[in-house]
Motif scaffolding. Structure first.
Motif, PDB file in Angstrom:
ATOM      1  N   GLY A  79       0.798  -1.222   0.000  1.00  0.00           N
ATOM      2  CA  GLY A  79       0.000   0.000   0.000  1.00  0.00           C
ATOM      3  C   GLY A  79       0.828   1.268   0.000  1.00  0.00           C
ATOM      4  N   VAL A  80       2.044   1.200  -0.536  1.00  0.00           N
ATOM      5  CA  VAL A  80       2.919   2.380  -0.593  1.00  0.00           C
ATOM      6  C   VAL A  80       3.623   2.420  -1.947  1.00  0.00           C
ATOM      7  CG1 VAL A  80       3.341   2.442   1.899  1.00  0.00           C
ATOM      8  CG2 VAL A  80       4.895   1.154   0.411  1.00  0.00           C
ATOM      9  N   THR A  81       4.136   3.591  -2.286  1.00  0.00           N
ATOM     10  CA  THR A  81       4.959   3.726  -3.485  1.00  0.00           C
ATOM     11  C   THR A  81       6.417   3.586  -3.066  1.00  0.00           C
ATOM     12  OG1 THR A  81       3.371   5.230  -4.512  1.00  0.00           O
ATOM     13  CG2 THR A  81       5.626   5.251  -5.382  1.00  0.00           C
ATOM     14  N   LEU A  82       7.137   2.651  -3.687  1.00  0.00           N
ATOM     15  CA  LEU A  82       8.513   2.364  -3.296  1.00  0.00           C
ATOM     16  C   LEU A  82       9.540   3.130  -4.113  1.00  0.00           C
ATOM     17  CD1 LEU A  82       8.157  -1.509  -2.884  1.00  0.00           C
ATOM     18  CD2 LEU A  82       8.224   0.214  -1.071  1.00  0.00           C
ATOM     19  N   PHE A  83       9.143   3.531  -5.335  1.00  0.00           N
ATOM     20  CA  PHE A  83      10.099   4.210  -6.219  1.00  0.00           C
ATOM     21  C   PHE A  83       9.498   5.481  -6.803  1.00  0.00           C
ATOM     22  CE2 PHE A  83      11.492  -0.235  -6.396  1.00  0.00           C
ATOM     23  CZ  PHE A  83      12.867  -0.098  -6.231  1.00  0.00           C
ATOM     24  N   GLN A  84      10.349   6.478  -6.957  1.00  0.00           N
ATOM     25  CA  GLN A  84      10.011   7.646  -7.755  1.00  0.00           C
ATOM     26  C   GLN A  84      10.524   7.377  -9.164  1.00  0.00           C
ATOM     27  OE1 GLN A  84      11.907  10.885  -5.695  1.00  0.00           O
ATOM     28  NE2 GLN A  84      10.180  11.203  -4.329  1.00  0.00           N
ATOM     29  N   ARG A  85       9.661   7.475 -10.139  1.00  0.00           N
ATOM     30  CA  ARG A  85      10.013   7.079 -11.493  1.00  0.00           C
ATOM     31  C   ARG A  85      10.130   8.305 -12.395  1.00  0.00           C
ATOM     32  NH1 ARG A  85       6.771   3.452  -8.963  1.00  0.00           N
ATOM     33  NH2 ARG A  85       7.013   1.207  -9.407  1.00  0.00           N
ATOM     34  N   ASP A  86      11.203   8.355 -13.182  1.00  0.00           N
ATOM     35  CA  ASP A  86      11.298   9.348 -14.247  1.00  0.00           C
ATOM     36  C   ASP A  86      11.873   8.653 -15.468  1.00  0.00           C
ATOM     37  OD1 ASP A  86      14.129   9.293 -14.053  1.00  0.00           O
ATOM     38  OD2 ASP A  86      14.103  10.853 -12.532  1.00  0.00           O
ATOM     39  N   SER A  87      12.155   9.396 -16.500  1.00  0.00           N
ATOM     40  CA  SER A  87      12.574   8.789 -17.767  1.00  0.00           C
ATOM     41  C   SER A  87      13.961   8.172 -17.705  1.00  0.00           C
ATOM     42  CB  SER A  87      12.541   9.845 -18.884  1.00  0.00           C
ATOM     43  OG  SER A  87      13.396  10.936 -18.562  1.00  0.00           O
ATOM     44  N   LYS A  88      14.774   8.558 -16.713  1.00  0.00           N
ATOM     45  CA  LYS A  88      16.163   8.102 -16.686  1.00  0.00           C
ATOM     46  C   LYS A  88      16.459   7.072 -15.592  1.00  0.00           C
ATOM     47  CE  LYS A  88      18.190  12.226 -18.782  1.00  0.00           C
ATOM     48  NZ  LYS A  88      19.205  13.313 -18.636  1.00  0.00           N
ATOM     49  N   ARG A  89      15.794   7.205 -14.443  1.00  0.00           N
ATOM     50  CA  ARG A  89      16.122   6.284 -13.363  1.00  0.00           C
ATOM     51  C   ARG A  89      14.979   6.168 -12.375  1.00  0.00           C
ATOM     52  NH1 ARG A  89      20.287   9.432  -9.274  1.00  0.00           N
ATOM     53  NH2 ARG A  89      19.016  11.293  -8.952  1.00  0.00           N
ATOM     54  N   MET A  90      15.083   5.159 -11.508  1.00  0.00           N
ATOM     55  CA  MET A  90      14.118   4.936 -10.439  1.00  0.00           C
ATOM     56  C   MET A  90      14.849   5.095  -9.116  1.00  0.00           C
ATOM     57  SD  MET A  90      12.075   1.651 -11.974  1.00  0.00           S
ATOM     58  CE  MET A  90      10.937   1.576 -10.591  1.00  0.00           C
ATOM     59  N   THR A  91      14.371   6.003  -8.285  1.00  0.00           N
ATOM     60  CA  THR A  91      15.002   6.233  -6.990  1.00  0.00           C
ATOM     61  C   THR A  91      14.027   5.883  -5.881  1.00  0.00           C
ATOM     62  OG1 THR A  91      14.316   8.559  -7.036  1.00  0.00           O
ATOM     63  CG2 THR A  91      16.521   8.035  -7.858  1.00  0.00           C
TER      64      THR A  91
END
Length: 295
Positions: free
Chosen positions: A44-56
């Motif tokens: 029930g949580v978001t584990l990664f911040q996603r963008d076009s270059k990487r996942m943090t």
């Protein structure tokens, strides 16, 4: 939550990319993406911040990573414990650059010949970074130099990270390394150069150098610059060029073919240990310790 999901999650966190994680795990990219989404949904949580270059990692992801490291390490330890008489499985070994170059080649060659079923993963770094990684379950054990003085039995691994214990391996003689043209040095005040070439903070030998130089006058301490280098080859290149001095283990300097080109001065001894988490043991670890003790 399954161990397979945690393994995939850890790989994505390390690689910061689903594509690279899939390659490292030998899985198809869509499977990695699906398992990460399933893990996020179940928690029930978001584990990664996603963008076009990487996942943090998000804050929640960073928190989960600590648990994942511990759970996966414990699972591997349990698997190996079932085969306590046969060294097998994975062993994550950390080591300082100096030990990797001067102390490890022969013991590791014997170890691989005797125990081919053990997959040894080696990571190099500063002594403090490696001790922290062992404490955080990111490594199983590590070869580190303790910054303290006195006899090996007087030193506590708790000084480096909570929950660690260590076995003494060897003592390094640290020497001040200067260009051959530098005038004779008897004490810190005699050092004319004002740049120390070394590794980043957390390196025991850098700490020893700074403590030795602390005996000098205020002017030397105030004007000292530390030039952080990526390797011992780069450190010695700076010394050869006459732009810096260094403090290195005598055993490492002996590997350098042009050691006569340097002026050296004994500084102090530094004791080296194989550290692990208290209570951790596997057949693979015990076999490695045996080989390291043989030298």
């Amino acid at each position: 939550m399954e161990l397979a999901e945690l393994e995939i999650f850890r790989a994505v966190a390390q690689e910061q990319s689903v594509t690279r994680a899939a390659r490292a795990l030998d899985r198809v990219q869509s499977n990695v993406t699906t398992r990460i989404k399933q893990l996020e949904d179940s928690l029930g949580v978001t584990l990664f911040q996603r963008d076009s270059k990487r996942m943090t990692l998000t804050a929640e992801g960073q928190k989960l990573l600590g648990y994942a490291e511990r759970l996966l390490a414990l699972a591997e330890e349990a698997r190996q414990a079932m085969r306590h008489d046969v060294p097998t499985g994975k062993l994550r070994l950390g080591t300082m650059e100096s030990a990797a170059a001067a102390r490890l080649p022969k013991p590791l060659a014997r170890y691989h010949a005797s125990y081919p079923l053990v997959d040894v993963e080696i990571r190099t770094g500063t002594a403090q970074a490696l001790a922290d990684a062992v404490a955080l379950h990111q490594l199983d054990c590590a070869i580190v130099a303790h910054p303290g003085t006195g006899s090996p039995r007087q030193l506590s691994m708790e000084d480096m990270a909570p929950g660690l214990e260590g076995t003494f391996l060897f003592t390094e003689e640290l020497v001040l390394v200067l260009p051959a043209s530098h005038p004779r040095v008897r004490r810190p005040q005699d050092v004319r150069l004002r740049t120390l070439a070394g590794f980043s903070r957390g390196c025991t030998y850098r700490r020893c150098a700074e403590e030795w130089l602390a005996q000098a006058d205020e002017a030397l301490r105030r004007n000292l610059t530390v030039r952080e280098m990526p390797s011992y080859h780069a450190i010695l290149a700076c010394v050869s060029a006459g732009s810096a001095f260094a403090i290195l283990p005598k055993s490492l300097l002996a590997l350098h073919g042009d050691s006569d080109d340097f002026h050296t001065v004994p500084v102090r001894a530094a004791h080296t240990f194989l550290v692990k988490r208290a209570g951790f043991t596997t057949a693979a670890y015990e076999a490695l310790l045996h080989e390291l003790r043989q030298g």
